[in-house]
Design an enzyme around this catalytic site. Structure first.
Site, PDB file in Angstrom:
ATOM      1  N   HIS A  51       0.858  -1.189   0.000  1.00  0.00           N
ATOM      2  CA  HIS A  51       0.000   0.000   0.000  1.00  0.00           C
ATOM      3  C   HIS A  51       0.894   1.239   0.000  1.00  0.00           C
ATOM      4  O   HIS A  51       2.127   1.119  -0.010  1.00  0.00           O
ATOM      5  CB  HIS A  51      -1.004  -0.021   1.157  1.00  0.00           C
ATOM      6  CG  HIS A  51      -0.388  -0.109   2.530  1.00  0.00           C
ATOM      7  ND1 HIS A  51       0.533   0.796   3.003  1.00  0.00           N
ATOM      8  CD2 HIS A  51      -0.574  -0.998   3.542  1.00  0.00           C
ATOM      9  CE1 HIS A  51       0.878   0.492   4.235  1.00  0.00           C
ATOM     10  NE2 HIS A  51       0.229  -0.619   4.591  1.00  0.00           N
ATOM     11  N   LYS A  81      -3.560  -2.276   5.729  1.00  0.00           N
ATOM     12  CA  LYS A  81      -4.474  -3.193   5.053  1.00  0.00           C
ATOM     13  C   LYS A  81      -5.356  -3.893   6.077  1.00  0.00           C
ATOM     14  O   LYS A  81      -6.538  -4.103   5.853  1.00  0.00           O
ATOM     15  CB  LYS A  81      -3.668  -4.241   4.273  1.00  0.00           C
ATOM     16  CG  LYS A  81      -3.059  -3.713   3.020  1.00  0.00           C
ATOM     17  CD  LYS A  81      -4.062  -3.585   1.889  1.00  0.00           C
ATOM     18  CE  LYS A  81      -4.431  -4.973   1.391  1.00  0.00           C
ATOM     19  NZ  LYS A  81      -5.069  -4.949   0.092  1.00  0.00           N
ATOM     20  N   CYS A  96       2.748  -8.260  14.407  1.00  0.00           N
ATOM     21  CA  CYS A  96       4.035  -7.546  14.560  1.00  0.00           C
ATOM     22  C   CYS A  96       5.198  -8.519  14.476  1.00  0.00           C
ATOM     23  O   CYS A  96       6.341  -8.078  14.359  1.00  0.00           O
ATOM     24  CB  CYS A  96       4.143  -6.876  15.927  1.00  0.00           C
ATOM     25  SG  CYS A  96       2.953  -5.610  16.270  1.00  0.00           S
ATOM     26  N   HIS A 142       3.949   1.560   2.422  1.00  0.00           N
ATOM     27  CA  HIS A 142       5.191   0.875   2.017  1.00  0.00           C
ATOM     28  C   HIS A 142       5.894   1.682   0.924  1.00  0.00           C
ATOM     29  O   HIS A 142       7.113   1.844   0.927  1.00  0.00           O
ATOM     30  CB  HIS A 142       4.892  -0.526   1.472  1.00  0.00           C
ATOM     31  CG  HIS A 142       4.118  -1.389   2.412  1.00  0.00           C
ATOM     32  ND1 HIS A 142       2.897  -1.943   2.088  1.00  0.00           N
ATOM     33  CD2 HIS A 142       4.381  -1.782   3.681  1.00  0.00           C
ATOM     34  CE1 HIS A 142       2.453  -2.646   3.118  1.00  0.00           C
ATOM     35  NE2 HIS A 142       3.337  -2.572   4.093  1.00  0.00           N
ATOM     36  N   HIS A 150      -2.074  -3.765  16.221  1.00  0.00           N
ATOM     37  CA  HIS A 150      -2.942  -4.500  15.303  1.00  0.00           C
ATOM     38  C   HIS A 150      -4.390  -4.651  15.779  1.00  0.00           C
ATOM     39  O   HIS A 150      -5.236  -5.111  15.016  1.00  0.00           O
ATOM     40  CB  HIS A 150      -2.355  -5.881  15.001  1.00  0.00           C
ATOM     41  CG  HIS A 150      -1.175  -5.813  14.081  1.00  0.00           C
ATOM     42  ND1 HIS A 150       0.108  -5.635  14.540  1.00  0.00           N
ATOM     43  CD2 HIS A 150      -1.095  -5.849  12.731  1.00  0.00           C
ATOM     44  CE1 HIS A 150       0.934  -5.582  13.507  1.00  0.00           C
ATOM     45  NE2 HIS A 150       0.230  -5.698  12.398  1.00  0.00           N
ATOM     46  N   CYS A 191       2.676 -11.205  19.314  1.00  0.00           N
ATOM     47  CA  CYS A 191       1.719 -10.721  18.302  1.00  0.00           C
ATOM     48  C   CYS A 191       2.236 -11.168  16.939  1.00  0.00           C
ATOM     49  O   CYS A 191       3.333 -10.765  16.521  1.00  0.00           O
ATOM     50  CB  CYS A 191       1.595  -9.202  18.345  1.00  0.00           C
ATOM     51  SG  CYS A 191       0.665  -8.570  16.913  1.00  0.00           S
ATOM     52  N   LYS A 242      -2.990   5.137  11.503  1.00  0.00           N
ATOM     53  CA  LYS A 242      -1.963   4.596  10.608  1.00  0.00           C
ATOM     54  C   LYS A 242      -2.659   3.785   9.532  1.00  0.00           C
ATOM     55  O   LYS A 242      -3.452   2.896   9.833  1.00  0.00           O
ATOM     56  CB  LYS A 242      -1.010   3.697  11.400  1.00  0.00           C
ATOM     57  CG  LYS A 242       0.090   3.105  10.533  1.00  0.00           C
ATOM     58  CD  LYS A 242       0.955   2.154  11.336  1.00  0.00           C
ATOM     59  CE  LYS A 242       2.026   1.551  10.448  1.00  0.00           C
ATOM     60  NZ  LYS A 242       2.326   0.166  10.756  1.00  0.00           N
TER      61      LYS A 242
HETATM   62  N1  MSP Z   1       9.273  -7.076   7.620  1.00  0.00           N
HETATM   63  C1  MSP Z   1       9.336  -6.010   8.540  1.00  0.00           C
HETATM   64  C2  MSP Z   1      10.610  -5.213   8.369  1.00  0.00           C
HETATM   65  C3  MSP Z   1      11.875  -5.996   8.486  1.00  0.00           C
HETATM   66  S1  MSP Z   1      13.253  -5.016   8.199  1.00  0.00           S
HETATM   67  C4  MSP Z   1      14.537  -5.934   8.646  1.00  0.00           C
HETATM   68  C5  MSP Z   1       8.140  -5.087   8.361  1.00  0.00           C
HETATM   69  N2  MSP Z   1       7.528  -5.137   7.189  1.00  0.00           N
HETATM   70  S2  MSP Z   1       6.226  -4.344   6.804  1.00  0.00           S
HETATM   71  O1  MSP Z   1       5.939  -4.760   5.458  1.00  0.00           O
HETATM   72  O2  MSP Z   1       5.200  -4.534   7.761  1.00  0.00           O
HETATM   73  O3  MSP Z   1       6.532  -2.819   6.861  1.00  0.00           O
HETATM   74  C6  MSP Z   1       7.563  -2.275   6.146  1.00  0.00           C
HETATM   75  C7  MSP Z   1       7.605  -0.776   6.283  1.00  0.00           C
HETATM   76  O4  MSP Z   1       6.407  -0.151   5.852  1.00  0.00           O
HETATM   77  C8  MSP Z   1       7.861  -0.282   7.705  1.00  0.00           C
HETATM   78  O5  MSP Z   1       8.896   0.682   7.663  1.00  0.00           O
HETATM   79  C9  MSP Z   1       6.578   0.376   8.082  1.00  0.00           C
HETATM   80  O6  MSP Z   1       6.781   1.406   8.991  1.00  0.00           O
HETATM   81  C10 MSP Z   1       6.110   0.895   6.730  1.00  0.00           C
HETATM   82  N3  MSP Z   1       4.701   1.204   6.780  1.00  0.00           N
HETATM   83  C11 MSP Z   1       3.641   0.367   6.907  1.00  0.00           C
HETATM   84  N4  MSP Z   1       2.506   1.097   7.018  1.00  0.00           N
HETATM   85  C12 MSP Z   1       2.824   2.414   6.969  1.00  0.00           C
HETATM   86  C13 MSP Z   1       2.104   3.610   6.977  1.00  0.00           C
HETATM   87  N5  MSP Z   1       0.801   3.645   7.085  1.00  0.00           N
HETATM   88  N6  MSP Z   1       2.799   4.761   6.834  1.00  0.00           N
HETATM   89  C14 MSP Z   1       4.155   4.790   6.656  1.00  0.00           C
HETATM   90  N7  MSP Z   1       4.857   3.688   6.649  1.00  0.00           N
HETATM   91  C15 MSP Z   1       4.232   2.497   6.877  1.00  0.00           C
HETATM   92  O7  MSP Z   1       7.826  -4.335   9.257  1.00  0.00           O
END
Ligand code: MSP
Length: 517
Positions: free
Chosen positions: A21, A309, A133, A24, A159, A130, A306
């Site tokens: 989304h 999905k 997380c 990311h 979550h 969790c 925040k």
């Molecule tokens: N797999 C772990 C990271 C491991 S790094 C060694 C993870 N993955 S994630 O897919 O859940 O998230 C990846 C990134 O997307 C994180 O930096 C997270 O903060 C970012 N975001 C997810 N949702 C977000 C928002 N709504 N806004 C900004 N960034 C967000 O965590």
């Protein structure tokens, strides 16, 4: 930092349980702009991104979809995560998947080393977990759900889903032994964790005392096997964090590792703790250098929460790029949100800024200048020195934008570059080249005004290339300039010289978006 230095920058690796989304994509785009900026500065840049494919979250998603976790990960990487990079023009040098052999082998090596050196012991973990997380939780990370499906249950604050209660034999990493060294690191290298809000939170957290960390799981097997005990798999975060070293040759290619490591990690603030506490402790235990910096950016909020999905507030990046284009996506999120703080997304704000700043501000300026050089000089670039007032602004903006990038203030860099956009628009309004063009006696002045404006527009193209790679490439070729715009030294953007002739833009850099599109 001197030009030519090594600059290794990473994004987090993304969970493949679902499709990307815009949250990311935000992490990707911010890291990409920093990578492109450093490349254009002449630094020995390496930009890594990738996917996090082990652990219970992925395993459960695969099972729920009647497939194997490997097949699920393969499908999501090919159909969603790699295409995301194309959608938003990410210039990564490498893409690591934690299921690759280069990663798995190096993780085993790292773990064995820590085990041999006495940093790991076997024990029993009893507590909350969790899966959303993929994190062991303390009671104060949880709340009792007031209503809905989970009323009365303890749910994860992030979550809003119930946590699991684990009681397993695990291997533990003696993280507590690194508490003082971590505090010293934060004290002696104040910009190790940025911004200050995240740094303060991390320091407070570590000051409360560090517990040892469970680094293996034995109740499922989707992960890298613990090298000395194959009834355990490595805890997914321990596995994932190592991607930053395994991708650049740890345990495989010493020369590459020496050249690249340490990295700058761009992460969301929700995962700053993993990167600023667990990760440096792991590296210290292995006798490796800690990262150069960890920057925790803010969240994209939708309706004040925040965006995610799991809460059904996710917006797919292509929903924006299909209408506005990838350059506008990149520009919008980086200019509208202070990097390091949360920011709210809205379609209205995106449309308004697109129109005012990209279409009317920068795009229109470029079209007008090219059109006037074409009309009044048959496209031949007038040979005249720039007005010093504008050239001074070009110099100041170049320096200030570079300085902002050095401290991760991407939004400030854009704001300062826009001072040049505004100054050039004002200059044209005041100088009225269309009036000068009416009188042959003003020919010289007309040449100077257009040469000045054209030079300013070229400087803008160089400075904006990291953010707007498509529009600036198109503009650079219309300016008749030689080479690639993204190969022009960004720290000396104002030094470029225009020669030859221009061609008018066939279509606006940022076309009007029809209402209702
Ligand atoms: N797999 C772990 C990271 C491991 S790094 C060694 C993870 N993955 S994630 O897919 O859940 O998230 C990846 C990134 O997307 C994180 O930096 C997270 O903060 C970012 N975001 C997810 N949702 C977000 C928002 N709504 N806004 C900004 N960034 C967000 O965590």
């Amino acid at each position: 930092m001197a030009a030519g230095d090594s600059f290794y920058i990473t994004t987090p690796i993304f969970y493949v349980n679902d499709v990307p989304h815009i949250g990311h994509a935000y992490t990707e785009v911010a890291s990409d702009v920093l990578a492109r900026w450093h490349r254009q500065r002449g630094d020995d840049t390496w930009f890594l991104t990738g996917t996090d494919e082990h652990g219970q979250k992925i395993l459960r998603t695969a099972v729920a979809n009647d497939t194997s976790p490997q097949a699920w990960a393969d499908a999501l990487v090919e159909s969603a995560w790699k295409p995301l990079l194309e959608t938003i023009d990410i210039s990564n040098d490498d893409f690591i998947r934690t299921t690759e052999e280069r990663h798995e082998k190096a993780v085993s090596l790292f773990l064995q080393r820590l085990y041999d050196d006495g940093h790991i012991y076997s024990g029993e973990y009893e507590g909350y977990y969790c899966v959303g997380c993929e994190e062991y939780k303390q009671l104060d990370d949880l709340v009792e759900s007031a209503d809905g499906d989970y009323a009365g249950q303890l749910v994860c604050k992030i979550h809003s889903r119930p946590v699991e209660i684990l009681k397993e034999k695990n291997y533990f990493f003696r993280m507590s032994a690194f508490e003082q060294r971590l505090l010293d690191l934060y004290e002696n290298t104040p910009d190790f964790v940025q911004p200050a809000s995240v740094r303060n939170e991390i320091v407070q957290f570590v000051k409360q005392g560090l517990a040892d960390l469970s680094i293996s799981r034995s109740s499922f097997d989707w992960g890298i096997k613990v090298p000395w005990d194959d009834s355990h798999v490595v805890y997914v975060w321990f596995d994932a964090l190592l991607n930053y070293v395994t991708a650049v040759g740890y345990g495989r290619d010493d020369e590459q590792f020496e050249r690249r490591w340490p990295a700058v990690h761009i992460v969301g603030k929700d995962i700053a703790r993993f990167h600023a506490v667990i990760w440096p402790a792991m590296l210290m235990a292995a006798g490796l250098e800690v990262p150069r910096a960890v920057f925790g950016h803010g969240w994209l909020l939708v309706g004040g929460e925040k965006m995610s999905k799991s809460k059904l507030t996710g917006i797919a990046p292509h929903e924006i790029t299909d209408t506005f284009g990838s350059d506008a996506f990149r520009y919008y999120f980086l200019s509208a949100i202070t990097f390091g703080q949360d920011g709210s997304f809205s379609w209205e704000d995106l449309s308004a800024r697109y129109q005012a700043e990209l279409a009317n501000g920068f795009g229109n300026l470029a079209s007008r200048v090219l059109a006037m050089v074409t009309k009044y000089f048959d496209g031949a670039i007038p040979e005249a020195a720039s007005d010093s007032a504008i050239l001074d602004i070009e110099k100041r903006v170049t320096d200030a934008a570079g300085a902002a990038i050095d401290v991760f203030a991407i939004d400030k860099a854009l704001a300062v570059i826009w001072e040049l956009v505004d100054a050039l628009n004002l200059y044209i309004t005041e100088q009225q080249p269309w009036v000068l063009a009416k009188d042959e006696a003003d020919r010289e002045r007309l040449a100077q005004v257009l040469a000045t404006a054209l030079h300013g527009v070229g400087t803008l193209a160089i400075l904006l290339a990291p953010v707007l790679p498509r529009a600036t490439a198109k503009l650079w070729s219309a300016l008749g300039a030689t080479g690639q715009v993204d190969a022009q030294p960004i720290d000396r953007a104002w030094e470029w010289t225009a020669t030859g002739s221009v061609t008018p833009l066939e279509s606006p850099l940022f076309p009007r978006i029809e209402q209702g599109e």
